[in-house]
Design a protein around this motif. Structure first.
Motif, PDB file in Angstrom:
ATOM      1  N   TYR A  28       0.847  -1.199   0.000  1.00 51.95           N
ATOM      2  CA  TYR A  28       0.000   0.000   0.000  1.00 51.95           C
ATOM      3  C   TYR A  28       0.884   1.251   0.000  1.00 51.95           C
ATOM      4  N   LEU A  29       0.927   1.951  -1.136  1.00 51.73           N
ATOM      5  CA  LEU A  29       1.712   3.175  -1.250  1.00 51.73           C
ATOM      6  C   LEU A  29       0.905   4.337  -0.668  1.00 51.73           C
ATOM      7  N   VAL A  30       1.419   4.939   0.394  1.00 45.19           N
ATOM      8  CA  VAL A  30       0.725   6.055   1.041  1.00 45.19           C
ATOM      9  C   VAL A  30       1.509   7.333   0.753  1.00 45.19           C
ATOM     10  N   VAL A  31       0.983   8.140  -0.133  1.00 49.67           N
ATOM     11  CA  VAL A  31       1.640   9.401  -0.478  1.00 49.67           C
ATOM     12  C   VAL A  31       0.999  10.577   0.243  1.00 49.67           C
ATOM     13  N   ASN A  32      -0.188  10.360   0.792  1.00 50.09           N
ATOM     14  CA  ASN A  32      -0.864  11.431   1.523  1.00 50.09           C
ATOM     15  C   ASN A  32      -0.101  11.741   2.807  1.00 50.09           C
ATOM     16  N   PRO A  33      -0.024  13.003   3.188  1.00 45.43           N
ATOM     17  CA  PRO A  33       0.692  13.345   4.423  1.00 45.43           C
ATOM     18  C   PRO A  33       0.005  12.744   5.648  1.00 45.43           C
ATOM     19  N   PHE A  34       0.804  12.232   6.567  1.00 46.52           N
ATOM     20  CA  PHE A  34       0.252  11.594   7.756  1.00 46.52           C
ATOM     21  C   PHE A  34      -0.495  12.578   8.644  1.00 46.52           C
ATOM     22  N   PHE A  35      -0.188  13.878   8.539  1.00 44.05           N
ATOM     23  CA  PHE A  35      -0.897  14.842   9.381  1.00 44.05           C
ATOM     24  C   PHE A  35      -2.345  15.005   8.947  1.00 44.05           C
ATOM     25  N   HIS A  36      -2.686  14.495   7.757  1.00 40.21           N
ATOM     26  CA  HIS A  36      -4.038  14.589   7.224  1.00 40.21           C
ATOM     27  C   HIS A  36      -4.817  13.322   7.583  1.00 40.21           C
ATOM     28  N   SER A  37      -6.119  13.451   7.697  1.00 35.87           N
ATOM     29  CA  SER A  37      -6.949  12.292   8.024  1.00 35.87           C
ATOM     30  C   SER A  37      -6.754  11.162   7.019  1.00 35.87           C
ATOM     31  N   PHE A  38      -6.608  11.510   5.740  1.00 39.14           N
ATOM     32  CA  PHE A  38      -6.415  10.490   4.706  1.00 39.14           C
ATOM     33  C   PHE A  38      -5.127   9.707   4.972  1.00 39.14           C
ATOM     34  N   GLY A  39      -4.039  10.415   5.230  1.00 34.24           N
ATOM     35  CA  GLY A  39      -2.772   9.730   5.444  1.00 34.24           C
ATOM     36  C   GLY A  39      -2.725   8.957   6.738  1.00 34.24           C
ATOM     37  N   PHE A  40      -3.316   9.514   7.801  1.00 29.12           N
ATOM     38  CA  PHE A  40      -3.257   8.855   9.112  1.00 29.12           C
ATOM     39  C   PHE A  40      -4.249   7.707   9.224  1.00 29.12           C
ATOM     40  N   LYS A  41      -5.508   7.965   8.862  1.00 29.97           N
ATOM     41  CA  LYS A  41      -6.543   6.954   9.096  1.00 29.97           C
ATOM     42  C   LYS A  41      -6.717   5.994   7.922  1.00 29.97           C
ATOM     43  N   ALA A  42      -6.879   6.550   6.717  1.00 31.48           N
ATOM     44  CA  ALA A  42      -6.983   5.684   5.543  1.00 31.48           C
ATOM     45  C   ALA A  42      -5.617   5.119   5.151  1.00 31.48           C
ATOM     46  N   GLY A  43      -4.560   5.717   5.680  1.00 34.08           N
ATOM     47  CA  GLY A  43      -3.198   5.244   5.380  1.00 34.08           C
ATOM     48  C   GLY A  43      -2.658   4.339   6.465  1.00 34.08           C
ATOM     49  N   ILE A  44      -2.190   4.924   7.562  1.00 31.27           N
ATOM     50  CA  ILE A  44      -1.535   4.148   8.628  1.00 31.27           C
ATOM     51  C   ILE A  44      -2.495   3.178   9.307  1.00 31.27           C
ATOM     52  N   LEU A  45      -3.611   3.701   9.834  1.00 27.63           N
ATOM     53  CA  LEU A  45      -4.501   2.852  10.624  1.00 27.63           C
ATOM     54  C   LEU A  45      -5.151   1.749   9.801  1.00 27.63           C
ATOM     55  N   ALA A  46      -5.395   2.005   8.510  1.00 25.73           N
ATOM     56  CA  ALA A  46      -6.007   0.984   7.657  1.00 25.73           C
ATOM     57  C   ALA A  46      -5.137  -0.267   7.575  1.00 25.73           C
ATOM     58  N   CYS A  47      -3.831  -0.101   7.741  1.00 26.76           N
ATOM     59  CA  CYS A  47      -2.913  -1.240   7.654  1.00 26.76           C
ATOM     60  C   CYS A  47      -2.948  -2.123   8.895  1.00 26.76           C
ATOM     61  N   LEU A  48      -3.687  -1.704   9.913  1.00 26.67           N
ATOM     62  CA  LEU A  48      -3.822  -2.518  11.126  1.00 26.67           C
ATOM     63  C   LEU A  48      -5.118  -3.321  11.144  1.00 26.67           C
ATOM     64  N   THR A  49      -5.990  -3.066  10.175  1.00 26.89           N
ATOM     65  CA  THR A  49      -7.348  -3.610  10.268  1.00 26.89           C
ATOM     66  C   THR A  49      -7.568  -4.885   9.466  1.00 26.89           C
ATOM     67  N   GLY A  50      -6.578  -5.267   8.635  1.00 29.39           N
ATOM     68  CA  GLY A  50      -6.760  -6.404   7.744  1.00 29.39           C
ATOM     69  C   GLY A  50      -6.877  -7.735   8.452  1.00 29.39           C
TER      70      GLY A  50
END
Length: 274
Positions: A252-274
């Motif tokens: 999963y390539l996450v280019v969105n900044p982590f400070f944004h909801s997209f980068g933090f929640k749809a990016g980082i946190l989504a990788c914990l839910t699989g």
């Protein structure tokens, strides 16, 4: 179903083990087991630094493994995460950091040619000078001055400077005596707190505890902080992962900044839910 970020991280480590969790371009590759272990180290260090449940920890830095570890470490210590936009100027960042009541700031040495902590300090000094010129005739004005007038800006007790991969010239070293340390110095503090204490702190986090405060960009007025509970942040991440059909087989390539909801929640946190 895991309803707190620390529980979701522990669950992912149990499910995916030595599978890759994070691959930073030009940086480390970290497995889920390693991610949990390194997060526990950061949690121990933050507890040793005095971070208590409910404290606010701000991160003003570009995407990196330091951001991920800092965020998970803070959340596992029971703190609330306050991501700060890397596009904010010094005064804008000072406003968010001060109003959120952050006691710890994790900040990049330099990014895009700017020493962000130096910009923050300059903004604080300017705010103090402007308040002094206006006069502190009211309690509100006096309170505003006390919020920025001190060894560290805002209500900060500790500033942790993290290295940036493309840093051409490292920022001048600053002694721990003024509350500013480096990332390696933070990790050194972990030895004062046993892993069991960090695990107990993480287990004490509740689903309705506030996980993060995300501030709006402020384009149409003063930025506003939106508070989200752990269960809500994970629900958003889980919904995104399900809609996007994200699985452990994906990279999963996450280019969105982590400070944004997209980068933090749809990016980082989504990788914990699989």
């Amino acid at each position: 179903m895991d309803l707190t970020v620390p529980a979701a991280l522990a669950g992912a480590a149990g499910r995916f083990g030595d599978g890759p969790a994070l691959a930073e371009p030009g940086g480390p590759r970290i497995s889920y087991h390693q991610l949990l272990h390194q997060t526990t180290t950061v949690t121990r260090a933050l507890i040793a630094a005095g971070v208590a449940p409910g404290d606010r920890v701000a991160i003003w830095s570009p995407n990196s493994h330091h951001w991920v570890l800092g965020a998970f470490g803070a959340l596992s210590a029971g703190a609330t995460l306050v991501p700060v936009s890397t596009r904010f100027t010094g005064p804008e960042a000072l406003d968010v950091i001060s109003r959120s009541g952050a006691s710890v700031l994790i900040v990049a040495d330099r990014f895009l040619g700017v020493d962000r902590f130096a910009a923050l300090r300059h903004a604080a000094k300017t705010a103090v000078a402007e308040a002094a010129r206006a006069g502190a005739a009211t309690e509100d004005c006096a309170a505003e001055r006390s919020c920025v007038d001190g060894p560290l800006p805002g209500k900060l007790r500790l500033v942790v400077r993290v290295p940036v991969a493309d840093l051409a010239e490292p920022a001048a070293a600053t002694g721990a005596g003024d509350g500013v340390i480096g990332w390696a110095e933070l990790l050194d503090r972990a030895g004062a707190v046993p892993a069991s204490a960090a695990e107990q702190r993480a287990a004490a986090v509740r689903p309705d505890d506030v996980s993060d405060i995300l501030f709006t960009s402020g384009t149409t007025g003063r930025s506003k902080g939106a508070m989200t509970a752990h269960r809500q942040s994970l629900a958003v991440a889980r919904a995104w992962a399900e809609r996007g059909r994200l699985t452990s087989d994906d990279r999963y390539l996450v280019v969105n900044p982590f400070f944004h909801s997209f980068g933090f929640k749809a990016g980082i946190l989504a990788c914990l839910t699989g």
